[in-house]
Design an enzyme around this catalytic site. Structure first.
Site, PDB file in Angstrom:
ATOM      1  N   ALA A  66       0.795  -1.332  -0.029  1.00  0.00           N
ATOM      2  CA  ALA A  66      -0.050   0.088   0.095  1.00  0.00           C
ATOM      3  C   ALA A  66       0.803   1.475   0.164  1.00  0.00           C
ATOM      4  O   ALA A  66       2.001   1.165   0.446  1.00  0.00           O
ATOM      5  CB  ALA A  66      -0.951  -0.002   1.245  1.00  0.00           C
ATOM      6  N   ASP A  67       0.439   2.288  -0.513  1.00  0.00           N
ATOM      7  CA  ASP A  67       0.844   3.510  -0.445  1.00  0.00           C
ATOM      8  C   ASP A  67      -0.273   4.593   0.126  1.00  0.00           C
ATOM      9  O   ASP A  67      -1.104   4.673  -0.798  1.00  0.00           O
ATOM     10  CB  ASP A  67       1.490   3.915  -1.649  1.00  0.00           C
ATOM     11  CG  ASP A  67       2.614   5.123  -1.471  1.00  0.00           C
ATOM     12  OD1 ASP A  67       3.713   5.004  -0.805  1.00  0.00           O
ATOM     13  OD2 ASP A  67       2.259   6.040  -2.174  1.00  0.00           O
ATOM     14  N   VAL A  68       0.070   5.656   0.957  1.00  0.00           N
ATOM     15  CA  VAL A  68      -0.456   6.611   1.159  1.00  0.00           C
ATOM     16  C   VAL A  68      -0.009   7.842   1.009  1.00  0.00           C
ATOM     17  O   VAL A  68       1.021   8.172   1.022  1.00  0.00           O
ATOM     18  CB  VAL A  68      -1.070   6.607   2.613  1.00  0.00           C
ATOM     19  CG1 VAL A  68       0.005   6.927   3.544  1.00  0.00           C
ATOM     20  CG2 VAL A  68      -2.045   7.691   2.999  1.00  0.00           C
ATOM     21  N   ALA A 103      -3.600   3.758  -2.074  1.00  0.00           N
ATOM     22  CA  ALA A 103      -3.726   2.668  -3.012  1.00  0.00           C
ATOM     23  C   ALA A 103      -3.287   1.327  -2.219  1.00  0.00           C
ATOM     24  O   ALA A 103      -2.450   1.100  -1.577  1.00  0.00           O
ATOM     25  CB  ALA A 103      -2.782   3.048  -4.296  1.00  0.00           C
TER      26      ALA A 103
END
Length: 188
Positions: A66-68, A103
């Site tokens: 995930a990436d924020v 994401a």
């Protein structure tokens, strides 16, 4: 079914635990997270999450990444490393709305990637100089996208949230559960 988490984030482990999941391996992805020229926040988050998953994927295993991204308009705010960056982010976000895009990518054992994006709108109260100073003194901002952690002291400074609380923390549980379920991962 072996599950690899492509992150060293303790928050992501905590969030997975809320789903009753303990990954079989935690392998942080070492990738270049530089923003490409003209790249917008949501596509950037999707690209980085996919790259993290691809970097540590193993045949026969599920790999979750995930990436924020905290975005003020089209601007991607940094993961703050210095107090000056933290102050700049907090002063920019003070009294205004911003978006948080998280994401998630899941690569299955056959190498097929599935993607989801959670976008939330967060509104900070107007922050006084004393509130900014106090938050910076807490050190919660260090290494956080946009200079704050919603699950800590910053929660008391947030006037409104429309979207996914867990997504703002770093792993949207609704989307993550849907990806895992679609890949056949056993969930209660």
């Amino acid at each position: 079914m072996r599950l690899i988490l492509a992150s060293q984030s303790p928050r992501r482990l905590e969030l997975l635990a809320r789903l009753g999941i303990v990954p079989d391996a935690v392998i942080p992805a070492d990738i270049d997270e530089s923003v490409l020229k003209g790249e917008l926040p949501a596509p950037y988050a999707r690209r980085v999450a996919a790259a993290k998953a691809a970097a540590v994927a193993e045949p026969g295993a599920l790999t979750l990444a995930a990436d924020v991204v905290v975005a003020a308009g089209r601007r991607i705010l940094p993961k703050t490393e210095t107090e000056a960056e933290g102050r700049q982010c907090l002063e920019l976000l003070s009294g205004r709305r911003h978006r948080v895009h998280c994401a998630v990518t899941l690569i299955d054992g056959a190498g097929k990637a599935r993607h989801r994006l959670s976008s939330s709108i967060v509104t900070f109260k107007r922050l006084s100089a004393e509130e900014v100073d106090a938050y910076l003194a807490s050190n919660e901002w260090r290494g956080k996208a946009g200079g704050y952690a919603i699950q800590g002291r910053a929660e008391a400074l947030i006037r409104a949230l429309r979207g996914s609380y867990s997504g703002v923390m770093g792993l949207p549980l609704f989307e993550t559960r849907a990806l895992l379920k679609a890949a056949g991962y056993p969930l209660g």
